[in-house]
Design an enzyme around this catalytic site. Structure first.
Site, short mmCIF file in Angstrom:
data_model
loop_
_atom_site.label_atom_id
_atom_site.label_comp_id
_atom_site.label_asym_id
_atom_site.label_seq_id
_atom_site.Cartn_x
_atom_site.Cartn_y
_atom_site.Cartn_z
NE ARG A 61 14.28 13.86 18.31
CZ ARG A 61 13.29 13.63 19.18
NH1 ARG A 61 13.58 13.40 20.44
NH2 ARG A 61 12.03 13.62 18.80
CD GLU A 98 3.70 9.70 14.47
OE1 GLU A 98 4.79 10.26 14.67
OE2 GLU A 98 3.60 8.56 14.00
P1 AMP Z 1 5.00 16.65 13.69
O1 AMP Z 1 4.60 17.97 14.27
O2 AMP Z 1 3.88 15.65 13.76
O3 AMP Z 1 5.56 16.78 12.30
O4 AMP Z 1 6.11 16.04 14.64
C1 AMP Z 1 7.40 16.44 14.57
C2 AMP Z 1 8.10 16.43 15.89
O5 AMP Z 1 7.77 15.30 16.72
C3 AMP Z 1 9.57 16.38 15.68
O6 AMP Z 1 10.15 17.30 16.59
C4 AMP Z 1 9.99 14.96 15.96
O7 AMP Z 1 11.18 14.95 16.67
C5 AMP Z 1 8.86 14.36 16.79
N1 AMP Z 1 8.34 13.10 16.22
C6 AMP Z 1 7.07 12.90 15.78
N2 AMP Z 1 6.89 11.64 15.36
C7 AMP Z 1 8.07 11.01 15.53
C8 AMP Z 1 8.53 9.68 15.24
N3 AMP Z 1 7.74 8.75 14.72
N4 AMP Z 1 9.83 9.40 15.53
C9 AMP Z 1 10.65 10.34 16.05
N5 AMP Z 1 10.27 11.59 16.33
C10 AMP Z 1 9.00 11.95 16.09
#
Ligand code: AMP
Length: 176
Positions: A61, A98
């Site tokens: 995305r 996450e």
């Molecule tokens: P992070 O590495 O934990 O900051 O996760 C970021 C990536 O995971 C991004 O590419 C987001 O598209 C996806 N992502 C993580 N958590 C969510 C969430 N709650 N809703 C939508 N996308 C998420």
């Protein structure tokens, strides 16, 4: 205060992709050209406050938002892809999400020594993806100037992980 235009376009999907996770679905932005344009223009305005040589975008995305910005600002677009997708020689980094674990890769040739790079994704959660991207960029001898996301989830503490670099998001959500 929350940006109502963006807030109204983002759908919350509870317990996706795992129980306990609230997924912020940005597809509502993409199907509304007015809102999509609004977000892109806001991100361009932020980029214009910086001195950057390239934009690194996170699969998948992040690509959607970064492409029109890089094109409009006439900047190189560096793709940060999931493991095994890039055909050339790559720098690699692994990290925790996450939900789950992941490995990302960037073509070595795409990073030029000394470049100042903005890293862009749709959503910043734990900051793990962006931090791993920063490691890769630094392996290539370049610098991360700032991080940019449409959505930020500050309750997942990405500010601690991303430390001293500027982080900009268009909208932030608390734990829902
Ligand atoms: P992070 O590495 O934990 O900051 O996760 C970021 C990536 O995971 C991004 O590419 C987001 O598209 C996806 N992502 C993580 N958590 C969510 C969430 N709650 N809703 C939508 N996308 C998420």
């Amino acid at each position: 205060m929350k940006d109502k235009i963006i807030d109204d376009a983002i759908r919350r999907v509870y317990d996706f992709p795992k129980k306990g996770i609230c997924f912020y679905d940005i597809t509502g932005i993409l199907v509304n050209p007015t809102v999509f344009n609004y977000c892109i223009n806001k991100m361009i305005d932020f980029c214009k406050t910086l001195s950057i040589d390239a934009i690194a975008a996170i699969e998948a995305r992040g690509f959607i938002f970064a492409s029109p910005i890089a094109q409009k600002l006439n900047l190189p677009l560096i793709l940060v892809r999931k493991k095994g997708k890039l055909p050339g020689e790559v720098y690699q980094a692994s990290y925790s999400l996450e939900y789950g674990k992941a490995t990302i890769e960037v073509h070595k040739n795409d990073i030029k020594e000394g470049q100042n790079i903005l890293v862009l994704d749709d959503l910043i959660a734990t900051g793990g993806t962006l931090n791993a991207t920063k490691d890769i960029i630094e392996k290539g001898g370049a610098n991360v100037t700032a991080f940019l996301g449409v959505v930020g989830l500050p309750f997942l503490n990405y500010k601690k992980v991303l430390k001293d670099k500027p982080i900009h998001t268009l909208i932030e959500f608390e734990n829902e």
